[in-house]
Enzyme design. Structure first.
Site, short mmCIF file in Angstrom:
data_model
loop_
_atom_site.label_atom_id
_atom_site.label_comp_id
_atom_site.label_asym_id
_atom_site.label_seq_id
_atom_site.Cartn_x
_atom_site.Cartn_y
_atom_site.Cartn_z
N THR A 555 19.94 -9.68 -64.71
CA THR A 555 19.59 -11.04 -64.33
C THR A 555 18.22 -10.98 -63.64
OG1 THR A 555 20.36 -10.95 -62.03
CG2 THR A 555 22.02 -11.39 -63.72
N GLU A 606 13.96 1.67 -63.98
CA GLU A 606 12.78 1.98 -64.81
C GLU A 606 12.16 0.72 -65.39
OE1 GLU A 606 11.17 5.26 -65.82
OE2 GLU A 606 9.91 3.49 -65.98
N ALA A 611 8.68 -2.59 -68.70
CA ALA A 611 9.88 -2.66 -69.57
C ALA A 611 10.38 -1.25 -69.91
CB ALA A 611 9.60 -3.49 -70.81
N LEU A 613 8.75 1.35 -71.00
CA LEU A 613 7.81 2.48 -70.86
C LEU A 613 8.25 3.40 -69.72
CD1 LEU A 613 4.34 0.71 -71.11
CD2 LEU A 613 5.52 2.02 -72.89
N GLY A 664 9.85 -15.13 -75.84
CA GLY A 664 10.60 -14.34 -74.85
C GLY A 664 9.75 -13.38 -74.06
N GLU A 667 9.06 -14.71 -67.99
CA GLU A 667 10.30 -14.90 -67.23
C GLU A 667 10.79 -16.32 -67.54
OE1 GLU A 667 11.67 -12.80 -64.66
OE2 GLU A 667 10.28 -11.24 -65.28
N ASP A 678 4.76 -11.68 -60.21
CA ASP A 678 5.48 -10.65 -60.96
C ASP A 678 4.69 -9.33 -60.97
OD1 ASP A 678 7.82 -10.13 -62.62
OD2 ASP A 678 6.33 -9.79 -64.19
N LYS A 682 5.42 -5.58 -59.26
CA LYS A 682 5.43 -4.33 -60.03
C LYS A 682 4.54 -3.27 -59.38
CE LYS A 682 6.41 -6.46 -64.47
NZ LYS A 682 5.83 -6.99 -65.69
#
Ligand code: ADP
Ligand code: ASP
Ligand code: MG
Length: 815
Positions: A555, A606, A611, A613, A664, A667, A678, A682
């Site tokens: 989620t 991870e 994503a 990687l 897609g 978010e 975002d 990260k």
């Protein structure tokens, strides 16, 4: 001559008894048989219940008698032709009347002595053996009934009487010497004392009756017919992967049954062991399967462990104090007290300092033991030389058993570490001097997990079962389950990992299947599930207490991210693509990491960066191997990269963002991507994983969005504002074109400072040619000085994110 014993389930009803008769008739064609039968399934329990109700002045004992009567009359009616029934039915009714009279007596007196209880319990076998003998006579004239109470003589220790072998062996031998019949049917479990009073041989004792007769007659075989295919590597009702053991030695079988393998009543082996009579355990419902052969042959198989068994309802009683050191006879006194109270000691350990001694007994004996021990040591207790005994209830003993264990090192280490990895706390340990078993005492609630995980480790070719609890089954979640479905067989065969999805949940519903749900149908099962509830979800995961449990958060929900600590504390691993937890307050991130270490529950994320990687894993490996990260430069938003790569003169910024959503790549709330939050999250996670302490507020966010856009409160308003500010975005694009550079949203960390923002990237920069939704990260470290370590590839999209989550799951499987 063979002795065959049929247990409660084998004779549960007329249908099963017919199977028994087929087996008996078939075998009787070859040789003479002795057939020992148990009471119909559950009847002994019902008799016990009726007796305690009667003694407690509870009239409902009569309903139980009616139930028992009905069971037997029904069986008889289906087994005997109508013309023959009447005499037999009235015989059954007479027996039941007798039973009722005894229970009435208990009711009136409000009392139930062990002696009376034994007589009441004897009715189960008396009824079953009568019916079975009569049914057999219908098909085999040359058969008869014999009451074992006339052959087996015991002392007066009601409830578990000790057999007088000298007398019994003689009586058995005499009777069979003059017996002409091909088959003799006898009741198991019951006997009489030398003065003719009914006794019983202990619960499960019909096996023993059969063994006593087999021993006395020098039978060729003793066959125990039951409801499973033999003695298994663990109780098959609890460990689904358990396998029948083809051959096992008497000693191994004795240890397994002593430690709870109910399939064989422990004393059964004694009478046949001396005569070397093999025991064969067979399944009444699958008579063609081989079963288990118990004999004096020790097989030279490679696995030193033969089986794992367990006993529930255990209490540990510990007696300790300085008064025990060097004082001869403390243990003798302790065991004398227990023996005087007829308390069976199942487990013993003594600290080598002699400072404490610890015994395992049944919960039902705990109270008596505590009172008796404290009384026996009252003087020492009053003088503070010994403490009052410590009583811990609701424990369980688990034992690894195998004749060849003594020749192998490291088995106990392997046992303890397997349990430790699954957070099963070991309360006490004992290893028999014969080294035929290693037993541990653990909490009862962990028993299923412990048995399964030990079984997996010692018997299942190291196949590791992973149990997934998946929350969030949108785009990514759906792909994730699809990938598991596709790879399940491969993982099992090649990596020896068995991935099972135990639960799925979306915001509306949740569905649990303890055995792992069929992945083809997860969607329809979820629809039929109960209402979603995060607390209940956690409670279910905890109650199931499965080994290698993994909570998978797919989620983007903050509330869900706040539940991780509860999973980790239960030794449940957490795999998440949700960035909120790791980018929340540093203390929270640190706390989750330390819980993960403390409870031995992996916490993997991870997919929080790039994503699928392998970025975080790479940083971890760099740090673990002693490298130090000085600078990070990265394009970490697949969404922003997609947007700026597609934004040109021929379209509007608004339309490109919309398209990214449709595909897609953003978010659910695109502002999280466009505002730079975002990306800030990260880079924060990468910085933290590199070993630096930082908070999100320390990262400078040079947002390219006009204030208006930032202040919108829903998606509709946000898109409207993007339209309104089309000019603003066009001018950024124009400036980039004019500088012959490309727009990239770059995250940076250097000299302890971090920022995120849009940059004009010139042609010669490694970021210039970044295509589509790709991500790129450059790590400058002690070892990568001039040329940074570069990781590049698709950094967004449901399939790659799902595969990143999957990779984390497999990492756990490979530990
Ligand atoms: P019966 O009524 O035939 O005497 P029991 O119920 O006494 O049968 O014993 C058979 C049961 O023993 C099986 O159904 C199984 O649940 C239980 N059991 C426990 N441990 C083992 C084991 N290691 N192997 C086989 N069965 C076991
Ligand atoms: N009927 C007895 C019991 O249930 C004995 C047996 O089945 O072995 O304990
Ligand atoms: Mg049994």
């Amino acid at each position: 001559m063979k002795v065959l014993k049929f247990g409660g389930t084998s004779v549960a009803n007329a249908e099963n008894i017919k199977l028994v008769l087929d087996i008996v008739i078939n075998k009787s064609q070859e040789e003479k048989l002795v057939v020992v039968v148990s009471a119909l399934s559950k009847v002994t329990d019902l008799l016990q219940l009726a007796a305690s109700k009667a003694a407690a002045n509870d009239e409902t004992f009569k309903d139980i008698v009616t139930e028992i009567e009905k069971k037997h009359l029904e069986a008889l009616k289906q087994l005997i032709p109508v013309s023959e029934q009447s005499g037999l039915l009235s015989h059954i009714k007479r027996i039941i009347n007798h039973l009722e009279t005894l229970l009435d007596g208990c009711f009136l007196l409000g009392e139930l002595s062990p002696r009376t209880l034994d007589t009441i319990l004897s009715f189960g076998e008396l009824l079953s053996s009568y019916i079975i003998a009569e049914a057999l006579k219908q098909k085999l004239k040359n058969s008869r009934y014999k009451d074992s109470r006339e052959l087996i003589k015991t002392n007066n220790n009601f409830g578990k009487a000790a057999v007088n072998f000298e007398v019994s062996n003689q009586l058995i031998a005499d009777f069979f010497a003059s017996n002409e019949n091909q088959v003799v049917v006898l009741p198991g479990f019951i006997a009489t004392s030398e003065d003719g009073i009914n006794t019983t041989l202990g619960r499960g004792g019909s096996d023993y009756t059969a063994a006593i007769i087999a021993g006395a007659l020098n039978a060729t075989d003793l066959e125990i017919w039951t409801d499973v295919n033999g003695m298994f590597t663990a109780n098959p009702k609890i460990v689904k992967q358990a396998q029948p053991i083809a051959t096992i030695s008497y000693q191994e079988a004795m240890e397994l049954s002593h430690f709870g393998a109910k399939v064989l009543y422990p004393p059964t082996i004694q009478p046949v062991l001396r005569k070397n009579i093999p025991i064969i355990i067979k399944n009444t419902f699958e008579p063609q399967t081989e079963g288990t052969l118990i004999s004096n042959i020790v097989s030279a198989q490679t696995n030193p462990v033969k089986g794992i068994s367990h006993i529930d309802n255990i209490t540990l009683v510990t007696l300790e104090g300085s008064g025990m050191i060097g004082v001869a006879g403390s243990s003798k006194r302790l065991f004398e007290v227990l023996s005087n109270e007829s308390i069976n000691v199942i487990f013993i350990t003594q600290a080598s300092s002699e400072h404490s001694i610890c015994i395992g007994i049944l919960n039902s004996d705990a109270e008596t033991a505590e009172i008796a021990i404290n009384r026996a040591f009252q003087i020492e207790i009053a003088q503070n030389k010994i403490d009052p005994c410590i009583v811990e209830q609701n424990l369980c003993i688990i034992a690894l058993v195998g004749e060849n264990m003594k020749n192998h090192q490291g088995l106990s280490g392997r046992m303890f570490s397997t349990l430790g990895k699954n957070n099963v706390n070991i309360r006490a340990i004992a290893q028999g001097a014969s080294e035929r078993n290693i037993s541990v005492v653990i909490n009862e609630r962990d028993v299923k997990k412990a048995l399964n995980t030990l079984h997996e480790n010692f018997f299942e070719e190291n196949t590791k079962q992973l149990n997934l609890f998946v929350m969030g089954v949108g785009n990514v979640g759906e792909k994730f389950i699809e990938q598991i479905h596709q790879q399940k067989k491969f993982l099992k065969e090649n990596l020896k990992i068995n991935v099972r999805v135990i639960a799925v949940s979306n915001s509306r519903k949740m569905y649990f299947d303890e055995d792992g749900m069929p992945l083809k149908e997860w969607q329809s099962l979820l629809e039929k599930g109960e209402s979603a509830n995060k607390e209940q979800f956690i409670a279910n995961v905890k109650a199931l207490n499965l080994r290698n449990s993994i909570f998978v958060d797919i989620t983007a929900n903050e509330e869900v991210s706040k539940t991780y600590d509860q999973y980790l504390k239960q030794n449940v691993a957490v795999v998440t693509c949700n960035k909120i937890a790791c980018s929340s307050a540093y203390d929270n991130y640190k706390n989750l990491k330390s819980l993960s270490r403390k409870f031995n529950a992996p916490f993997l994320f991870e997919t929080n960066v790039g994503a699928g990687l392998p970025i975080i894993d790479t940083v971890k490996n760099l740090i673990a191997s002693g490298d130090k990260v000085h600078k990070i430069q990265a394009v970490l938003s697949g969404s922003l990269n997609f947007i700026f790569n597609n934004f040109d003169k021929n379209n509007t910024f608004h339309d490109v963002v919309k398209e990214a959503g449709v595909q897609g790549f953003t978010e659910p709330d695109p502002k999280i991507d466009l505002s730079g939050i975002d990306v800030a999250r990260k880079i924060l996670i990468l910085i933290r994983e590199s070993g630096y302490q930082m908070e999100i507020k320390d990262i400078e966010n040079k947002s390219f969005l006009p204030k208006d856009c930032m202040e919108t409160t829903n998606n509709e308003a946000f898109f409207a504002s993007l339209k309104e500010h089309a000019r603003h975005f066009e001018s950024i694009l124009a400036e980039a074109n004019q500088k012959e550079s490309r727009l990239k949203f770059v995250a940076q960390f250097e000299n302890g400072k971090a920022s995120v923002g849009l940059q004009f990237i010139p042609k010669d920069h490694p970021f210039y040619n970044l295509e589509g939704k790709d991500n790129i990260v450059l790590f400058y470290t002690d070892r990568y000085v001039d040329q940074p370590l570069l990781i590049k590839g698709a950094g967004a999209g449901a399939a790659v994110t799902a595969s990143g989550i999957f990779a984390d799951v497999i990492r756990i499987g490979n530990v």
